[in-house]
Design an enzyme around this catalytic site. Structure first.
Site, PDB file in Angstrom:
ATOM      1  N   ARG A  41       1.935  14.362  13.625  1.00  0.00           N
ATOM      2  CA  ARG A  41       2.321  14.165  12.230  1.00  0.00           C
ATOM      3  C   ARG A  41       2.191  15.421  11.366  1.00  0.00           C
ATOM      4  O   ARG A  41       1.328  15.508  10.493  1.00  0.00           O
ATOM      5  CB  ARG A  41       1.527  13.005  11.629  1.00  0.00           C
ATOM      6  CG  ARG A  41       1.805  11.705  12.341  1.00  0.00           C
ATOM      7  CD  ARG A  41       1.057  10.566  11.741  1.00  0.00           C
ATOM      8  NE  ARG A  41       1.781   9.920  10.669  1.00  0.00           N
ATOM      9  CZ  ARG A  41       1.371   8.800  10.073  1.00  0.00           C
ATOM     10  NH1 ARG A  41       0.254   8.237  10.446  1.00  0.00           N
ATOM     11  NH2 ARG A  41       2.079   8.253   9.120  1.00  0.00           N
ATOM     12  N   PRO A  42       3.049  16.393  11.598  1.00  0.00           N
ATOM     13  CA  PRO A  42       2.983  17.631  10.811  1.00  0.00           C
ATOM     14  C   PRO A  42       3.453  17.428   9.368  1.00  0.00           C
ATOM     15  O   PRO A  42       4.008  16.371   9.033  1.00  0.00           O
ATOM     16  CB  PRO A  42       3.950  18.550  11.555  1.00  0.00           C
ATOM     17  CG  PRO A  42       4.891  17.645  12.255  1.00  0.00           C
ATOM     18  CD  PRO A  42       4.162  16.369  12.543  1.00  0.00           C
TER      19      PRO A  42
ATOM     20  N   ARG B 130      -7.934  -0.692   6.027  1.00  0.00           N
ATOM     21  CA  ARG B 130      -7.163   0.330   5.317  1.00  0.00           C
ATOM     22  C   ARG B 130      -5.926  -0.271   4.666  1.00  0.00           C
ATOM     23  O   ARG B 130      -5.479   0.232   3.627  1.00  0.00           O
ATOM     24  CB  ARG B 130      -6.704   1.429   6.294  1.00  0.00           C
ATOM     25  CG  ARG B 130      -7.797   2.379   6.717  1.00  0.00           C
ATOM     26  CD  ARG B 130      -7.194   3.512   7.523  1.00  0.00           C
ATOM     27  NE  ARG B 130      -5.943   3.935   6.913  1.00  0.00           N
ATOM     28  CZ  ARG B 130      -4.880   4.387   7.574  1.00  0.00           C
ATOM     29  NH1 ARG B 130      -4.930   4.511   8.880  1.00  0.00           N
ATOM     30  NH2 ARG B 130      -3.772   4.728   6.948  1.00  0.00           N
TER      31      ARG B 130
ATOM     32  N   CYS C 116      -3.924  12.718  14.069  1.00  0.00           N
ATOM     33  CA  CYS C 116      -4.330  11.336  13.840  1.00  0.00           C
ATOM     34  C   CYS C 116      -3.951  10.541  15.070  1.00  0.00           C
ATOM     35  O   CYS C 116      -3.277  11.049  15.964  1.00  0.00           O
ATOM     36  CB  CYS C 116      -3.694  10.764  12.585  1.00  0.00           C
ATOM     37  SG  CYS C 116      -1.990  10.329  12.782  1.00  0.00           S
TER      38      CYS C 116
ATOM     39  N   LYS D 196       0.841  -1.212   0.000  1.00  0.00           N
ATOM     40  CA  LYS D 196       0.000   0.000   0.000  1.00  0.00           C
ATOM     41  C   LYS D 196       0.876   1.262   0.000  1.00  0.00           C
ATOM     42  O   LYS D 196       0.607   2.205  -0.732  1.00  0.00           O
ATOM     43  CB  LYS D 196      -0.903  -0.053   1.230  1.00  0.00           C
ATOM     44  CG  LYS D 196      -1.330   1.269   1.772  1.00  0.00           C
ATOM     45  CD  LYS D 196      -2.176   1.125   3.007  1.00  0.00           C
ATOM     46  CE  LYS D 196      -1.510   1.546   4.294  1.00  0.00           C
ATOM     47  NZ  LYS D 196      -1.100   2.946   4.373  1.00  0.00           N
ATOM     48  N   ASN D 197       1.935   1.257   0.801  1.00  0.00           N
ATOM     49  CA  ASN D 197       2.748   2.470   0.920  1.00  0.00           C
ATOM     50  C   ASN D 197       3.643   2.718  -0.294  1.00  0.00           C
ATOM     51  O   ASN D 197       4.258   3.779  -0.408  1.00  0.00           O
ATOM     52  CB  ASN D 197       3.605   2.433   2.195  1.00  0.00           C
ATOM     53  CG  ASN D 197       2.776   2.687   3.437  1.00  0.00           C
ATOM     54  OD1 ASN D 197       1.575   2.967   3.349  1.00  0.00           O
ATOM     55  ND2 ASN D 197       3.408   2.583   4.605  1.00  0.00           N
TER      56      ASN D 197
ATOM     57  N   LEU E 106       9.920   7.122  16.396  1.00  0.00           N
ATOM     58  CA  LEU E 106       9.428   7.955  15.298  1.00  0.00           C
ATOM     59  C   LEU E 106       8.170   8.747  15.617  1.00  0.00           C
ATOM     60  O   LEU E 106       8.017   9.879  15.194  1.00  0.00           O
ATOM     61  CB  LEU E 106       9.196   7.093  14.050  1.00  0.00           C
ATOM     62  CG  LEU E 106      10.391   7.036  13.117  1.00  0.00           C
ATOM     63  CD1 LEU E 106      11.555   6.317  13.745  1.00  0.00           C
ATOM     64  CD2 LEU E 106      10.030   6.394  11.816  1.00  0.00           C
TER      65      LEU E 106
ATOM     66  N   ASP F  78       6.174   0.555  11.755  1.00  0.00           N
ATOM     67  CA  ASP F  78       4.925  -0.122  11.371  1.00  0.00           C
ATOM     68  C   ASP F  78       4.889  -1.594  11.813  1.00  0.00           C
ATOM     69  O   ASP F  78       3.884  -2.271  11.616  1.00  0.00           O
ATOM     70  CB  ASP F  78       4.724  -0.046   9.849  1.00  0.00           C
ATOM     71  CG  ASP F  78       4.293   1.343   9.396  1.00  0.00           C
ATOM     72  OD1 ASP F  78       4.011   2.199  10.253  1.00  0.00           O
ATOM     73  OD2 ASP F  78       4.237   1.579   8.176  1.00  0.00           O
TER      74      ASP F  78
HETATM   75  C1  UD1 Z   1       5.081   6.902   6.325  1.00  0.00           C
HETATM   76  C2  UD1 Z   1       4.248   5.654   6.182  1.00  0.00           C
HETATM   77  C3  UD1 Z   1       3.863   5.117   7.562  1.00  0.00           C
HETATM   78  C4  UD1 Z   1       5.121   4.924   8.419  1.00  0.00           C
HETATM   79  C5  UD1 Z   1       5.972   6.184   8.436  1.00  0.00           C
HETATM   80  C6  UD1 Z   1       7.302   5.981   9.128  1.00  0.00           C
HETATM   81  C7  UD1 Z   1       3.113   5.982   4.078  1.00  0.00           C
HETATM   82  C8  UD1 Z   1       1.840   6.268   3.359  1.00  0.00           C
HETATM   83  N1  UD1 Z   1       3.070   5.979   5.407  1.00  0.00           N
HETATM   84  O1  UD1 Z   1       4.285   7.875   6.994  1.00  0.00           O
HETATM   85  O2  UD1 Z   1       3.183   3.878   7.379  1.00  0.00           O
HETATM   86  O3  UD1 Z   1       4.726   4.624   9.744  1.00  0.00           O
HETATM   87  O4  UD1 Z   1       6.250   6.619   7.091  1.00  0.00           O
HETATM   88  O5  UD1 Z   1       8.015   4.936   8.535  1.00  0.00           O
HETATM   89  O6  UD1 Z   1       4.114   5.715   3.460  1.00  0.00           O
HETATM   90  N2  UD1 Z   1       7.600  14.746  10.375  1.00  0.00           N
HETATM   91  C9  UD1 Z   1       7.717  16.097  10.660  1.00  0.00           C
HETATM   92  N3  UD1 Z   1       7.418  17.007   9.682  1.00  0.00           N
HETATM   93  C10 UD1 Z   1       7.001  16.619   8.437  1.00  0.00           C
HETATM   94  C11 UD1 Z   1       6.893  15.242   8.156  1.00  0.00           C
HETATM   95  C12 UD1 Z   1       7.206  14.328   9.144  1.00  0.00           C
HETATM   96  O7  UD1 Z   1       8.075  16.481  11.766  1.00  0.00           O
HETATM   97  O8  UD1 Z   1       6.752  17.490   7.587  1.00  0.00           O
HETATM   98  C13 UD1 Z   1       7.924  13.745  11.419  1.00  0.00           C
HETATM   99  C14 UD1 Z   1       6.727  12.898  11.824  1.00  0.00           C
HETATM  100  O9  UD1 Z   1       5.917  13.558  12.795  1.00  0.00           O
HETATM  101  C15 UD1 Z   1       7.390  11.651  12.365  1.00  0.00           C
HETATM  102  C16 UD1 Z   1       8.626  11.504  11.450  1.00  0.00           C
HETATM  103  O10 UD1 Z   1       8.829  12.800  10.883  1.00  0.00           O
HETATM  104  O11 UD1 Z   1       7.823  11.850  13.679  1.00  0.00           O
HETATM  105  C17 UD1 Z   1       8.470  10.482  10.353  1.00  0.00           C
HETATM  106  O12 UD1 Z   1       7.247  10.679   9.671  1.00  0.00           O
HETATM  107  P1  UD1 Z   1       7.054  10.388   8.111  1.00  0.00           P
HETATM  108  O13 UD1 Z   1       8.183   9.562   7.615  1.00  0.00           O
HETATM  109  O14 UD1 Z   1       6.775  11.665   7.417  1.00  0.00           O
HETATM  110  O15 UD1 Z   1       5.737   9.498   8.118  1.00  0.00           O
HETATM  111  P2  UD1 Z   1       4.702   9.413   6.961  1.00  0.00           P
HETATM  112  O16 UD1 Z   1       5.389   9.697   5.673  1.00  0.00           O
HETATM  113  O17 UD1 Z   1       3.491  10.188   7.301  1.00  0.00           O
END
Ligand code: UD1
Length: 420
Positions: free
Chosen positions: A121-122, A399, A116, A22-23, A329, A307
């Site tokens: 998750r910003p 999902r 969420c 999915k990802n 994370l 995950d």
């Molecule tokens: C993706 C995966 C999710 C997985 C996660 C971490 C998808 C659709 N989802 O989520 O299943 O659990 O990676 O492997 O691929 N962060 C910030 N600012 C930002 C973006 C992220 O501070 O703009 C922080 C997040 O709060 C978190 C960390 O960075 O603490 C990692 O998040 P991120 O890798 O962005 O997760 P997703 O891409 O949402």
């Protein structure tokens, strides 16, 4: 609403085929917004998150058909660049349309995902990178309103933190920008690598694929010609079924799996006493003589995936001794703990660290799924619980797990989907 009823205590056996990831599928779909030709994405998992993104694609004016795990799609007549709140709030990965829509059309409005279950998750890193590429970004009434009238410009971007969807968004944006983009501290997840390969096959020059630094030559808003692609196997689904074998201490096989993406997970299972045999894309887990406790710290790929943390917590309840799991994370990814406690687990939480004492005899209970991976931990725990367990709110599981109960039934589990 559907729920799952599981009667635990049975050994499992046989084999189960792993679905497409999915990802990986979500960013590949988003990337098709950069292209003009019709193409097929094969091995697409038929799960709710994919249907959610398709709903958004309908609103954008995409032309597609989805059947038998193949998506035929053409995006040459997109007539809207708005991703509304109703869709984005059900799946925050909808934010993946931001980069491609802005890069191709110079304008888009994407609802902010909001909070969420697993924390804040910003998306600040997505937005600041796009600003560096010349986008003008306003936040208006809960929407990111992004414009780049003359297109995006290549830039040097150093990500403050490793972000998976953030990296994907900016890689897609860079593909149609003017000039060269250098990305530093990029996510190295296999799903990011597949996205890069997909863009590369469409004529985008990308150096450094698979490393944490990428150099991308933008195509200056020239829509891409994509080739068909087969989505990589879902490493989290694969890991979850290996944990199903482990927690019931059974021998079972997963097929259509990518062993090279599962090293951190298999390493931990080996440390717990399980052993593995391999044959092409089949991985067989063999029972442990004694299930040993484990120490886990989540991290970015190739480290141990966040995950898979919840599933290993369920498994640790069956280990002989004390295990620890540290979540690095996400700040709030221990929602499954209170539900595992209802099943009789012995888990103490201290901030980001969970300490699990085993082995505990789990009992059946009514439990509630709280997020996608937390739900799969409850399914695993229920497989070894003494009596019946009813798992509610399984829309979280739907999902991301294709045909979960059918796959587990085929492995011999006593599991059924019921409606309340
Ligand atoms: C993706 C995966 C999710 C997985 C996660 C971490 C998808 C659709 N989802 O989520 O299943 O659990 O990676 O492997 O691929 N962060 C910030 N600012 C930002 C973006 C992220 O501070 O703009 C922080 C997040 O709060 C978190 C960390 O960075 O603490 C990692 O998040 P991120 O890798 O962005 O997760 P997703 O891409 O949402």
């Amino acid at each position: 609403m559907d729920y799952l009823r599981i009667k635990g205590g049975k050994k499992l056996g046989g084999s189960v085929a792993i679905s497409g990831a999915k990802n990986a599928a979500l960013p590949l779909m988003a990337a098709t917004l950069l292209g003009k030709n019709r193409l097929s994405l094969h091995n697409m998992p038929d799960v709710a998150d994919i249907q959610t993104l398709l709903k958004l694609f309908t609103k954008l004016g995409s032309d597609y058909e989805f059947s038998d795990n193949t998506l035929r799609i053409k995006n040459d007549a997109i007539d809207s660049t708005v991703a509304n709140y109703d869709i984005v709030r059900t799946m925050r990965a909808s934010i993946l349309v931001l980069g491609p829509l802005l890069a191709r059309f110079g304008h888009c409005e994407v609802s902010l995902p909001g909070g969420c279950a697993i924390g804040q998750r910003p998306i600040d890193l997505h937005l600041s990178a796009l600003e560096k590429m010349g986008a003008h970004i306003d936040i208006r009434q809960g929407y990111v309103v992004a414009t780049a009238e003359n297109g995006l410009q290549g830039a040097r971007i150093v990500f403050d933190k490793v972000t998976v969807t953030g990296s994907e968004n900016i890689i897609m944006a860079a593909a149609l920008a003017k000039g060269t983009t250098h990305l530093v501290n990029v996510a190295k997840e296999p799903e990011v690598v597949q996205l890069c390969r997909f863009l590369e096959a469409a004529g985008v020059r990308i150096e450094g694929i698979g490393s944490d630094e990428l150099t991308i030559e933008g195509r200056d808003r020239q829509a891409l010609e994509f080739a068909d692609i087969t989505v990589i196997p879902d490493r989290i689904e694969a890991g979850t079924y290996l944990c199903a074998g482990a927690i019931t201490n059974s021998e079972l096989s997963i097929t259509k799996a990518a062993k090279e993406h599962l090293e951190a997970v298999i390493d931990k299972l080996e440390k717990m006493g399980f052993y593995f045999t391999y044959n092409d894309d089949t991985i067989t887990i063999h029972p442990a003589k004694r299930i040993e406790p484990v120490e886990i710290t989540t991290s970015e790929y190739p480290g141990f995936p966040t995950d898979m943390q919840a599933q290993f917590m369920a498994l640790a309840t069956q280990a002989e001794g004390t295990s620890t799991i540290e979540e690095k994370l996400f700040e709030n990814r221990f929602m499954h703990v209170s539900e595992l406690l209802r099943l009789g687990a012995d888990i103490a939480l201290n901030g980001h660290l969970a300490t699990i004492k085993g082995k505990t005899e789990l009992c059946g209970a009514d439990v509630m799924a709280t997020d996608l991976r937390a739900s799969s931990a409850l399914v695993l725990a229920a497989l070894v619980s003494g009596a019946k367990t009813d798992i509610h709110r399984i829309y979280h599981l739907d999902r991301g797990y294709e045909s979960l109960e059918k796959k587990l039934q085929a492995l011999g589990a006593d599991i059924e989907r019921l409606s309340e």
